[in-house]
Design an enzyme around this catalytic site. Structure first.
Site, PDB file in Angstrom:
ATOM      1  N   GLN A 198       0.843  -1.196   0.000  1.00 31.47           N
ATOM      2  CA  GLN A 198       0.000   0.000   0.000  1.00 31.47           C
ATOM      3  C   GLN A 198       0.881   1.249   0.000  1.00 31.47           C
ATOM      4  O   GLN A 198       1.193   1.823   1.034  1.00 31.47           O
ATOM      5  CB  GLN A 198      -0.945  -0.016   1.220  1.00 31.47           C
ATOM      6  CG  GLN A 198      -1.953   1.129   1.272  1.00 31.47           C
ATOM      7  CD  GLN A 198      -3.079   0.982   0.259  1.00 31.47           C
ATOM      8  OE1 GLN A 198      -2.988   0.230  -0.685  1.00 31.47           O
ATOM      9  NE2 GLN A 198      -4.161   1.706   0.471  1.00 31.47           N
ATOM     10  N   HIS A 235      -1.967  -4.158   0.592  1.00 34.96           N
ATOM     11  CA  HIS A 235      -1.921  -4.536  -0.823  1.00 34.96           C
ATOM     12  C   HIS A 235      -2.533  -3.351  -1.568  1.00 34.96           C
ATOM     13  O   HIS A 235      -3.676  -2.972  -1.297  1.00 34.96           O
ATOM     14  CB  HIS A 235      -2.717  -5.820  -1.064  1.00 34.96           C
ATOM     15  CG  HIS A 235      -2.545  -6.388  -2.430  1.00 34.96           C
ATOM     16  ND1 HIS A 235      -3.129  -7.587  -2.809  1.00 34.96           N
ATOM     17  CD2 HIS A 235      -1.877  -5.939  -3.533  1.00 34.96           C
ATOM     18  CE1 HIS A 235      -2.807  -7.854  -4.069  1.00 34.96           C
ATOM     19  NE2 HIS A 235      -2.069  -6.865  -4.533  1.00 34.96           N
ATOM     20  N   LEU A 236      -1.789  -2.773  -2.483  1.00 34.17           N
ATOM     21  CA  LEU A 236      -2.163  -1.497  -3.088  1.00 34.17           C
ATOM     22  C   LEU A 236      -3.600  -1.499  -3.603  1.00 34.17           C
ATOM     23  O   LEU A 236      -3.972  -2.337  -4.428  1.00 34.17           O
ATOM     24  CB  LEU A 236      -1.197  -1.166  -4.233  1.00 34.17           C
ATOM     25  CG  LEU A 236      -1.452   0.161  -4.969  1.00 34.17           C
ATOM     26  CD1 LEU A 236      -1.409   1.342  -4.014  1.00 34.17           C
ATOM     27  CD2 LEU A 236      -0.428   0.331  -6.087  1.00 34.17           C
ATOM     28  N   HIS A 237      -4.387  -0.535  -3.123  1.00 35.38           N
ATOM     29  CA  HIS A 237      -5.777  -0.430  -3.560  1.00 35.38           C
ATOM     30  C   HIS A 237      -6.334   0.948  -3.251  1.00 35.38           C
ATOM     31  O   HIS A 237      -5.873   1.647  -2.341  1.00 35.38           O
ATOM     32  CB  HIS A 237      -6.649  -1.485  -2.861  1.00 35.38           C
ATOM     33  CG  HIS A 237      -6.764  -1.309  -1.373  1.00 35.38           C
ATOM     34  ND1 HIS A 237      -5.741  -1.594  -0.499  1.00 35.38           N
ATOM     35  CD2 HIS A 237      -7.798  -0.855  -0.601  1.00 35.38           C
ATOM     36  CE1 HIS A 237      -6.131  -1.336   0.747  1.00 35.38           C
ATOM     37  NE2 HIS A 237      -7.370  -0.878   0.712  1.00 35.38           N
ATOM     38  N   PHE A 238      -7.314   1.343  -4.038  1.00 36.32           N
ATOM     39  CA  PHE A 238      -8.139   2.516  -3.798  1.00 36.32           C
ATOM     40  C   PHE A 238      -9.559   2.026  -3.536  1.00 36.32           C
ATOM     41  O   PHE A 238      -9.948   0.939  -3.961  1.00 36.32           O
ATOM     42  CB  PHE A 238      -8.151   3.446  -5.016  1.00 36.32           C
ATOM     43  CG  PHE A 238      -6.811   4.043  -5.355  1.00 36.32           C
ATOM     44  CD1 PHE A 238      -6.492   5.327  -4.981  1.00 36.32           C
ATOM     45  CD2 PHE A 238      -5.873   3.305  -6.068  1.00 36.32           C
ATOM     46  CE1 PHE A 238      -5.259   5.886  -5.304  1.00 36.32           C
ATOM     47  CE2 PHE A 238      -4.636   3.839  -6.400  1.00 36.32           C
ATOM     48  CZ  PHE A 238      -4.320   5.136  -6.008  1.00 36.32           C
TER      49      PHE A 238
END
Length: 438
Positions: A198, A235-238
């Site tokens: 993230q 964990h990369l997210h929008f």
């Protein structure tokens, strides 16, 4: 004032459990139909190919587009409702606009409090390595993925209902949020198979701006929480959802600080309990994205937690450094606020107060919302230090001339006095310019 949203029946199930259930007889892979190597061979998912736009246009100047992305997203989202993939029925949550000048929105969401996945990492470090042993989005079932979201190769918007998943290119995907805050609540997961932690980068933020622009609906907003600012999954997210009322932060006045390169204007938020910056304009979405992502990278590298709100169909971006978790750790938050168990992330900071106790919902007031958000904000002195740090990192210099404060400047000093019990120096208006280093 009670808000009305479209209601659809929800069959709440225990489909998504933390434990991996035993695979059924004859099931392929791990039996979960997940997004990992065990289940991806031969997998197909819908693909929305968006057109890369060259210019940034104000949402109120755009011709109303055919809302295919909106229809696709909400249609697929309601399909998952009917299939029982959510942890609770968000459409049953009570929502109201709180009386007052700001129009804060309050929601009673007891299901999110009881069933949301707990945080599995440290909250005092903004940058932490990805840990595949912890929950991440490759572990979700493919049923939770609504569609792949990628740039069109020929410049035309296209939709493929059954496109192969290209493992080597690591597609970006839109998935349901199984612990939703609002109708249509989804996750944008850039390059899901790369297992990025993230942390914002140039490519991921630009993708989020393209999604906001493609949606073309000012009531569809994207948000981002860094680690330390109440992200719960590394964990990369929008996040994104629809809410057909203005957010209080969107209505707050701003004061221009400077013109940045690429036509981007950087301003300071006024008359609002959380201090922050607003980025607008740009000759292209990439210009706007670069200014914001460079600023986010600066905050990440300096271990400063922050939240981002993408508003007005991708034409305005709010950058909001915060310190609530730090204050919690230092014992500086009042027991009264701690008892609410509200974690002020991007939606709460923007004015959508997601409350977990009925008593807090029934007693919701503008004063209570302001009191909570004031604890989130950096002090005026610390905020100016952070702004200086950002401007140094993006090679932006603001030259100030001493002048008599105008009405807005006096108002923001009054806000500071309410937050801190004393007057703090405000940014002084004057000539501003940016020096761009090559």
């Amino acid at each position: 004032m009670m808000l009305r949203i479209k209601r659809v029946p929800t069959v709440v199930s225990n489909y998504q459990k933390d434990e991996v259930e035993e695979a059924g007889a004859g099931a392929l892979g791990c039996g979960r139909n997940c997004m990992r190597d065990c289940c991806l061979p031969g997998a197909k998912l819908p693909l929305y190919a968006f057109q890369k736009s060259e210019k940034v246009e104000s949402s109120d100047k755009k011709d109303p587009p055919f809302a295919f992305l909106e229809s696709l997203l909400l249609g697929e989202w309601e399909d998952r409702v009917e299939r029982g993939l959510f942890r609770y029925d968000v459409t049953a949550c009570s929502t109201k606009v709180i009386p007052g000048d700001y129009g804060f929105i309050a929601q009673l969401n007891e299901g999110r409090h009881l069933k949301k996945r707990p945080t599995e990492f440290r909250v005092d470090k903004v940058l932490q390595p990805f840990d595949g042993s912890k929950f991440n989005f490759t572990k979700v079932g493919q049923e939770e993925i609504l569609f792949q979201f990628e740039a069109s190769k020929d410049g035309e918007v296209k939709f493929y209902p059954n496109a192969p998943v290209d493992v080597e290119s690591s597609p970006s995907v839109v998935a349901i949020n199984v612990s939703p805050i609002e109708y249509g609540h989804v996750l944008l997961i850039p390059r899901i198979l790369e297992c990025l932690p993230q942390r914002i980068d140039h490519e991921s933020l630009l993708l989020a701006l393209y999604m906001a622009s493609e949606a073309g609906n000012p009531y569809f907003r994207l948000g981002y929480n860094s680690l330390g600012a109440f992200a719960t999954i590394n964990h990369l997210h929008f996040q994104a959802y629809y809410l057909a009322v203005p957010f209080p932060i969107e209505k707050a006045p701003t004061r221009k600080i400077t013109d940045f390169n690429g036509g981007v204007v950087i301003s300071e938020i006024l008359k609002y309990p959380v201090r922050g910056l607003v980025f607008e304009g740009g000759y292209s979405l990439e210009d706007l994205s670069n200014a914001v992502s460079d600023s986010c990278i600066c905050l990440q590298d300096n271990n400063i937690p922050y939240n981002v709100l993408i508003s007005d169909s991708g034409t305005r971006v709010f950058l909001l450094p915060q310190c609530y978790a730090e204050k919690q750790a230092l014992g500086e938050v009042s027991p009264e606020l701690l008892d609410t168990q509200v974690n002020p992330a991007v939606w709460e900071i923007s004015g959508h107060m997601v409350l977990k106790r009925k008593q807090d919902y029934e007693g919701a007031s503008e004063d209570n919302a302001w009191r909570l958000l004031a604890e989130v904000s950096l002090s005026e002195a610390r905020f100016q230090e952070v702004v200086a740090l950002i401007f140094e990192a993006i090679s932006c210099v603001v030259t100030e001339n001493v002048s008599v404060p105008d009405e807005d400047e006096q108002d923001v000093e009054d806000v500071d006095a309410l937050n801190n019990g004393s007057h703090q120096p405000a940014i002084v208006s004057g000539k501003q310019e940016c020096l761009v280093q090559h």
